[in-house]
Design a protein around this motif. Structure first.
Motif, PDB file in Angstrom:
ATOM      1  N   LEU A 126       0.830  -1.205   0.000  1.00 43.74           N
ATOM      2  CA  LEU A 126       0.000   0.000   0.000  1.00 43.74           C
ATOM      3  C   LEU A 126       0.870   1.263   0.000  1.00 43.74           C
ATOM      4  CD1 LEU A 126      -2.870  -0.905   2.513  1.00 43.74           C
ATOM      5  CD2 LEU A 126      -3.077  -0.564   0.043  1.00 43.74           C
ATOM      6  N   LEU A 127       1.878   1.279   0.887  1.00 44.57           N
ATOM      7  CA  LEU A 127       2.726   2.466   1.003  1.00 44.57           C
ATOM      8  C   LEU A 127       3.717   2.566  -0.158  1.00 44.57           C
ATOM      9  CD1 LEU A 127       3.558   2.692   4.816  1.00 44.57           C
ATOM     10  CD2 LEU A 127       1.785   3.861   3.525  1.00 44.57           C
ATOM     11  N   GLY A 128       4.424   1.459  -0.425  1.00 39.46           N
ATOM     12  CA  GLY A 128       5.391   1.472  -1.521  1.00 39.46           C
ATOM     13  C   GLY A 128       4.711   1.673  -2.858  1.00 39.46           C
ATOM     14  N   GLY A 129       3.577   0.969  -3.054  1.00 38.29           N
ATOM     15  CA  GLY A 129       2.826   1.137  -4.294  1.00 38.29           C
ATOM     16  C   GLY A 129       2.236   2.529  -4.404  1.00 38.29           C
ATOM     17  N   GLY A 130       1.778   3.066  -3.259  1.00 38.52           N
ATOM     18  CA  GLY A 130       1.271   4.436  -3.271  1.00 38.52           C
ATOM     19  C   GLY A 130       2.357   5.441  -3.604  1.00 38.52           C
ATOM     20  N   GLY A 131       3.561   5.219  -3.041  1.00 38.39           N
ATOM     21  CA  GLY A 131       4.688   6.094  -3.352  1.00 38.39           C
ATOM     22  C   GLY A 131       5.067   6.008  -4.815  1.00 38.39           C
ATOM     23  N   TRP A 132       5.061   4.776  -5.358  1.00 38.26           N
ATOM     24  CA  TRP A 132       5.366   4.580  -6.786  1.00 38.26           C
ATOM     25  C   TRP A 132       4.330   5.285  -7.651  1.00 38.26           C
ATOM     26  CZ3 TRP A 132       2.135   1.936 -10.229  1.00 38.26           C
ATOM     27  CH2 TRP A 132       2.640   1.770 -11.516  1.00 38.26           C
ATOM     28  N   LEU A 133       3.058   5.146  -7.295  1.00 35.95           N
ATOM     29  CA  LEU A 133       1.989   5.764  -8.086  1.00 35.95           C
ATOM     30  C   LEU A 133       2.070   7.285  -8.025  1.00 35.95           C
ATOM     31  CD1 LEU A 133      -0.563   5.382  -9.776  1.00 35.95           C
ATOM     32  CD2 LEU A 133      -1.889   5.302  -7.650  1.00 35.95           C
ATOM     33  N   LEU A 134       2.295   7.825  -6.828  1.00 43.94           N
ATOM     34  CA  LEU A 134       2.411   9.268  -6.686  1.00 43.94           C
ATOM     35  C   LEU A 134       3.623   9.799  -7.441  1.00 43.94           C
ATOM     36  CD1 LEU A 134       1.430  11.889  -5.412  1.00 43.94           C
ATOM     37  CD2 LEU A 134       2.749  11.333  -3.366  1.00 43.94           C
ATOM     38  N   GLY A 135       4.746   9.060  -7.344  1.00 46.89           N
ATOM     39  CA  GLY A 135       5.930   9.463  -8.091  1.00 46.89           C
ATOM     40  C   GLY A 135       5.688   9.439  -9.587  1.00 46.89           C
ATOM     41  N   SER A 136       4.933   8.455 -10.046  1.00 49.21           N
ATOM     42  CA  SER A 136       4.617   8.353 -11.480  1.00 49.21           C
ATOM     43  C   SER A 136       3.786   9.549 -11.930  1.00 49.21           C
ATOM     44  CB  SER A 136       3.844   7.054 -11.756  1.00 49.21           C
ATOM     45  OG  SER A 136       4.622   5.932 -11.393  1.00 49.21           O
ATOM     46  N   VAL A 137       2.835   9.965 -11.087  1.00 53.87           N
ATOM     47  CA  VAL A 137       2.009  11.131 -11.424  1.00 53.87           C
ATOM     48  C   VAL A 137       2.866  12.389 -11.502  1.00 53.87           C
ATOM     49  CG1 VAL A 137       0.159  12.635 -10.603  1.00 53.87           C
ATOM     50  CG2 VAL A 137      -0.104  10.150 -10.456  1.00 53.87           C
ATOM     51  N   ILE A 138       3.766  12.568 -10.519  1.00 54.00           N
ATOM     52  CA  ILE A 138       4.632  13.754 -10.509  1.00 54.00           C
ATOM     53  C   ILE A 138       5.529  13.770 -11.739  1.00 54.00           C
ATOM     54  CG2 ILE A 138       6.538  14.894  -9.296  1.00 54.00           C
ATOM     55  CD1 ILE A 138       5.313  13.900  -6.669  1.00 54.00           C
ATOM     56  N   VAL A 139       6.102  12.621 -12.086  1.00 53.00           N
ATOM     57  CA  VAL A 139       6.992  12.535 -13.247  1.00 53.00           C
ATOM     58  C   VAL A 139       6.225  12.821 -14.541  1.00 53.00           C
ATOM     59  CG1 VAL A 139       8.317  10.911 -14.652  1.00 53.00           C
ATOM     60  CG2 VAL A 139       8.674  10.994 -12.187  1.00 53.00           C
ATOM     61  N   THR A 140       5.022  12.266 -14.649  1.00 54.42           N
ATOM     62  CA  THR A 140       4.217  12.470 -15.856  1.00 54.42           C
ATOM     63  C   THR A 140       3.825  13.935 -16.020  1.00 54.42           C
ATOM     64  OG1 THR A 140       3.319  10.223 -15.679  1.00 54.42           O
ATOM     65  CG2 THR A 140       2.128  11.769 -17.083  1.00 54.42           C
TER      66      THR A 140
END
Length: 217
Positions: free
Chosen positions: A87-101
């Motif tokens: 949940l946390l690692g996947g959430g961090g990955w998803l949030l990072g993906s949004v910021i990068v995009t």
């Protein structure tokens, strides 16, 4: 497992100031850094490290003994930590993906497709980080676990650098090879890496259950 998840989520409320600071740093990196791909790994690592922080809370003042006196099994405890870590690692990955995009689109440095492909490539890294952090923490505890983890990551980094140097010595242009790889081919490689990392995560979970079963409290 539901009760343990609620406990860990409430523990995260005590870290809300740190979380806000981390998010501000990530957004700042997206605004000013040229290579923003690091943000995905950064947030995924932070998310996974928060998981081990809750384990440190559990260890404090005979916390394991109390938790296991409740209707909680050792296997259930381990499974909850992996679920919480995802949940946390996947959430961090998803949030990072949004910021990068968003950063790539606003600054016109990369297309949405390229950013999404970059995120997919980084997903195995997030899963592997979780696969390493939890069993190390369970085996060696908080302080020793961090030392062993740093040494392991250092060895992986050294092996990667050695591989690149070896490719250069053999006159293999890795950048040119990656550029020649079609988008579909890159996607297939990324999906394959995700599948392998999921298998490693499941193996890590099995190892952690074995470690937990052998612990004495």
């Amino acid at each position: 497992m539901k009760g343990l998840l609620i406990k860990d989520i409430r523990l995260m409320k005590n870290m809300r100031n740190s979380i806000i600071m981390i998010l501000l740093i990530a957004v700042s990196m997206g605004a000013y850094m040229k290579d923003v791909s690091f943000i995905i790994t950064y947030l995924a690592l932070i998310g996974a490290s928060f998981t081990t922080s809750t384990m440190s809370y559990d260890e404090f003042d005979n916390g394991y003994t109390f938790l296991l006196s409740l209707p909680v099994t050792r296997k259930g405890y381990v499974l909850e930590k992996y679920a919480f870590g995802l949940l946390l690692g996947g959430g961090g990955w998803l949030l990072g993906s949004v910021i990068v995009t968003v950063a790539g689109a606003v600054r016109n440095t990369s297309t949405v497709t390229d950013s999404l492909m970059m995120s997919l490539v980084m997903l195995p890294v997030a899963l592997l980080l979780l696969s390493v952090l939890i069993p190390f923490h369970m085996k060696f505890g908080g302080e020793k676990g961090r030392i062993v983890m740093i040494i392991t990551i250092g060895l992986i980094f050294a092996a990667t650098v050695l591989g690149v140097k070896l490719a250069e010595a053999m006159n293999i242009d890795l950048d040119a090879a990656l550029e020649k790889l079609p988008v579909m081919g890159t996607g297939a490689v990324a999906v394959g890496a995700v599948v392998i990392s999921v298998v490693i995560l499941l193996l890590s979970c099995r190892i952690s259950i074995g470690i937990m079963n052998k612990k004495e409290f």
